[in-house]
Scaffold this motif. Sequence first.
Motif, mmCIF file in Angstrom:
data_model
loop_
_atom_site.group_PDB
_atom_site.id
_atom_site.type_symbol
_atom_site.label_atom_id
_atom_site.label_comp_id
_atom_site.label_asym_id
_atom_site.label_seq_id
_atom_site.Cartn_x
_atom_site.Cartn_y
_atom_site.Cartn_z
ATOM 1 N N VAL A 130 -10.508 12.641 -7.660
ATOM 2 C CA VAL A 130 -9.849 11.512 -6.995
ATOM 3 C C VAL A 130 -10.459 10.224 -7.519
ATOM 4 N N GLU A 131 -9.633 9.360 -8.076
ATOM 5 C CA GLU A 131 -10.116 8.096 -8.616
ATOM 6 C C GLU A 131 -10.349 7.097 -7.490
ATOM 7 N N ASP A 132 -11.248 6.151 -7.727
ATOM 8 C CA ASP A 132 -11.449 5.060 -6.775
ATOM 9 C C ASP A 132 -10.307 4.051 -6.934
ATOM 10 N N ASN A 133 -9.572 3.842 -5.847
ATOM 11 C CA ASN A 133 -8.452 2.909 -5.894
ATOM 12 C C ASN A 133 -8.716 1.748 -4.945
ATOM 13 N N HIS A 134 -9.669 0.921 -5.314
ATOM 14 C CA HIS A 134 -10.061 -0.185 -4.430
ATOM 15 C C HIS A 134 -9.148 -1.387 -4.664
ATOM 16 N N CYS A 135 -7.876 -1.164 -4.410
ATOM 17 C CA CYS A 135 -6.927 -2.267 -4.535
ATOM 18 C C CYS A 135 -6.006 -2.240 -3.318
ATOM 19 N N ASN A 136 -5.422 -3.366 -3.047
ATOM 20 C CA ASN A 136 -4.486 -3.428 -1.935
ATOM 21 C C ASN A 136 -3.331 -4.350 -2.298
ATOM 22 N N THR A 137 -2.295 -4.289 -1.469
ATOM 23 C CA THR A 137 -1.129 -5.134 -1.693
ATOM 24 C C THR A 137 -0.463 -5.387 -0.353
ATOM 25 N N GLN A 138 0.354 -6.415 -0.318
ATOM 26 C CA GLN A 138 1.146 -6.698 0.886
ATOM 27 C C GLN A 138 2.602 -6.383 0.592
ATOM 28 N N VAL A 139 3.205 -5.577 1.474
ATOM 29 C CA VAL A 139 4.595 -5.181 1.275
ATOM 30 C C VAL A 139 5.419 -5.560 2.501
ATOM 31 N N LEU A 140 6.731 -5.527 2.316
ATOM 32 C CA LEU A 140 7.666 -5.793 3.403
ATOM 33 C C LEU A 140 8.422 -4.523 3.770
ATOM 34 N N GLU A 141 8.606 -4.331 5.072
ATOM 35 C CA GLU A 141 9.447 -3.251 5.579
ATOM 36 C C GLU A 141 10.397 -3.874 6.596
ATOM 37 N N ALA A 142 11.656 -4.063 6.172
ATOM 38 C CA ALA A 142 12.648 -4.731 7.033
ATOM 39 C C ALA A 142 12.095 -6.048 7.595
ATOM 40 N N GLY A 143 11.391 -6.782 6.742
ATOM 41 C CA GLY A 143 10.880 -8.089 7.129
ATOM 42 C C GLY A 143 9.503 -8.099 7.758
ATOM 43 N N VAL A 144 8.974 -6.925 8.109
ATOM 44 C CA VAL A 144 7.619 -6.837 8.671
ATOM 45 C C VAL A 144 6.618 -6.677 7.522
ATOM 46 N N ILE A 145 5.527 -7.449 7.593
ATOM 47 C CA ILE A 145 4.518 -7.436 6.527
ATOM 48 C C ILE A 145 3.436 -6.400 6.857
ATOM 49 N N TYR A 146 3.082 -5.601 5.852
ATOM 50 C CA TYR A 146 1.952 -4.671 5.973
ATOM 51 C C TYR A 146 0.996 -4.913 4.814
ATOM 52 N N GLU A 147 -0.286 -4.868 5.126
ATOM 53 C CA GLU A 147 -1.274 -4.813 4.055
ATOM 54 C C GLU A 147 -1.607 -3.345 3.823
ATOM 55 N N VAL A 148 -1.503 -2.902 2.581
ATOM 56 C CA VAL A 148 -1.772 -1.501 2.241
ATOM 57 C C VAL A 148 -3.057 -1.436 1.426
ATOM 58 N N GLU A 149 -4.044 -0.704 1.954
ATOM 59 C CA GLU A 149 -5.295 -0.473 1.232
ATOM 60 C C GLU A 149 -5.270 0.962 0.725
ATOM 61 N N PHE A 150 -5.039 1.134 -0.558
ATOM 62 C CA PHE A 150 -4.824 2.476 -1.104
ATOM 63 C C PHE A 150 -6.053 3.371 -0.995
ATOM 64 N N ALA A 151 -7.232 2.783 -1.000
ATOM 65 C CA ALA A 151 -8.456 3.592 -0.916
ATOM 66 C C ALA A 151 -8.617 4.224 0.460
ATOM 67 N N GLN A 152 -8.054 3.610 1.504
ATOM 68 C CA GLN A 152 -8.264 4.069 2.875
ATOM 69 C C GLN A 152 -7.047 4.775 3.474
ATOM 70 N N ALA A 153 -5.939 4.757 2.769
ATOM 71 C CA ALA A 153 -4.667 5.114 3.393
ATOM 72 C C ALA A 153 -4.473 6.614 3.581
ATOM 73 N N GLN A 154 -3.700 6.941 4.623
ATOM 74 C CA GLN A 154 -3.163 8.284 4.764
ATOM 75 C C GLN A 154 -1.899 8.383 3.919
ATOM 76 N N LYS A 155 -1.519 9.615 3.560
ATOM 77 C CA LYS A 155 -0.370 9.838 2.682
ATOM 78 C C LYS A 155 -0.547 8.945 1.450
ATOM 79 N N THR A 156 0.461 8.140 1.099
ATOM 80 C CA THR A 156 0.319 7.274 -0.075
ATOM 81 C C THR A 156 0.042 5.825 0.289
ATOM 82 N N GLY A 157 -0.070 5.524 1.589
ATOM 83 C CA GLY A 157 -0.365 4.151 1.989
ATOM 84 C C GLY A 157 0.325 3.736 3.266
ATOM 85 N N LEU A 158 1.560 4.162 3.453
ATOM 86 C CA LEU A 158 2.312 3.886 4.677
ATOM 87 C C LEU A 158 3.188 5.094 4.987
ATOM 88 N N PHE A 159 3.566 5.237 6.266
ATOM 89 C CA PHE A 159 4.509 6.284 6.638
ATOM 90 C C PHE A 159 5.923 5.731 6.431
#
Length: 390
Positions: free
Chosen positions: A176-205
Amino acid sequence: MNAKVILLAAKQNTVLRGHPWIFPKAIARTHGKLVTGHLIDIYNSDEKLIGVGVYNEHSLYRVRVLALTNESIDMSNLHALISHRLNQAKQVRECLNLPNEKTTAYRLFNSEADGLSGLTIDRFNQTCVVASSAYWVELNREIIIEALKNLFPTDQIIWLPQSKPLGQDGWKQITVEDNHCNTQVLEAGVIYEVEFAQAQKTGLFLDQRENHQRIAQLSKGKTVLDLYCYSGGFALHAAKAGALKVTAVDSSAQAIAQAKKNAVLNGVSQIEWVEADAREYLTRAGDYDVVILDPPKLVPSKQHVERAKNYYRFLHREVFKYMKPGSLLMTCNCSSALSSQEFSSLVSVQAGAVGKQARILGVFGPASCHPTLASFPEGNYLTAVLLAVV
């Protein structure tokens, strides 16, 4: 030339109808050198070529079917097959207008339902997160990455091997590689910060996106209780849609911390975030107009079904016991071992058991970027039931 498997006459129609797995007992005989993770030709009992797949000596899924001969697809090599399937998947998401100005996170590739069993890809802005759960996927990692780069030349690719299914599939060299990066995404206008190193599944359900929106449409001017809230999906949508008050509960300190960040990003202040066992809040359901019950996976396999059913009975008896007339419940099950019909029935019966009546207002599945196959019920894993208590 590829090695080949010849199927038993009694088993071949399952494959022809589109089921993606061939089990050992379906195979009459084999020819050639069988190599785990490599392409293998699939023949019917009359020794007529009907498709290609990948072979695995370690797995009950002895062959994962990747294409049938009745498709217009180059089956001569894995690179051509993978590129074709990825292009098909991209075309389907474009039909759904994904991504768009309000939604920048979606499932690009959904394993068996998109034609490559064991490969799942979620896309967050310009980051493709690959969840690998099959031996052949790990073995052919470079081919998959090259095909993805051809499709999205500017995307970053994060590779997340799924340890448990890979171990079951016979792949032992899990790194498992270290993925210490994050991004902000939109889901129907709601903002989420996704931290790939800490996330369940691939980052969001991402499978709950359309169910989040259903709750948002019902939450304006109401009080909402979100149990097992994770990073705030239902709670954030409800609050942003105008809920008066939201209480969101999860036992994970990390999830609650992430949810609080997401609330700040969305400028919502009416959410009370609680780090606690969600079961402690079942008795408070009567204080709310809308209740969401979205526990983690309780049925990892069929052998756990009865124990999980008993737990679901407990959760729903408790929540119905305290819910007030005229309130709504959205309750979710994320295992294909319990069918939608079975789960809906189990939930409804619990209302009667505590002297309440519940009307089913809708039974929903995963978001549309998570396609399913009629021939593969095992892939229909998510059920969300919306009920009114009267």
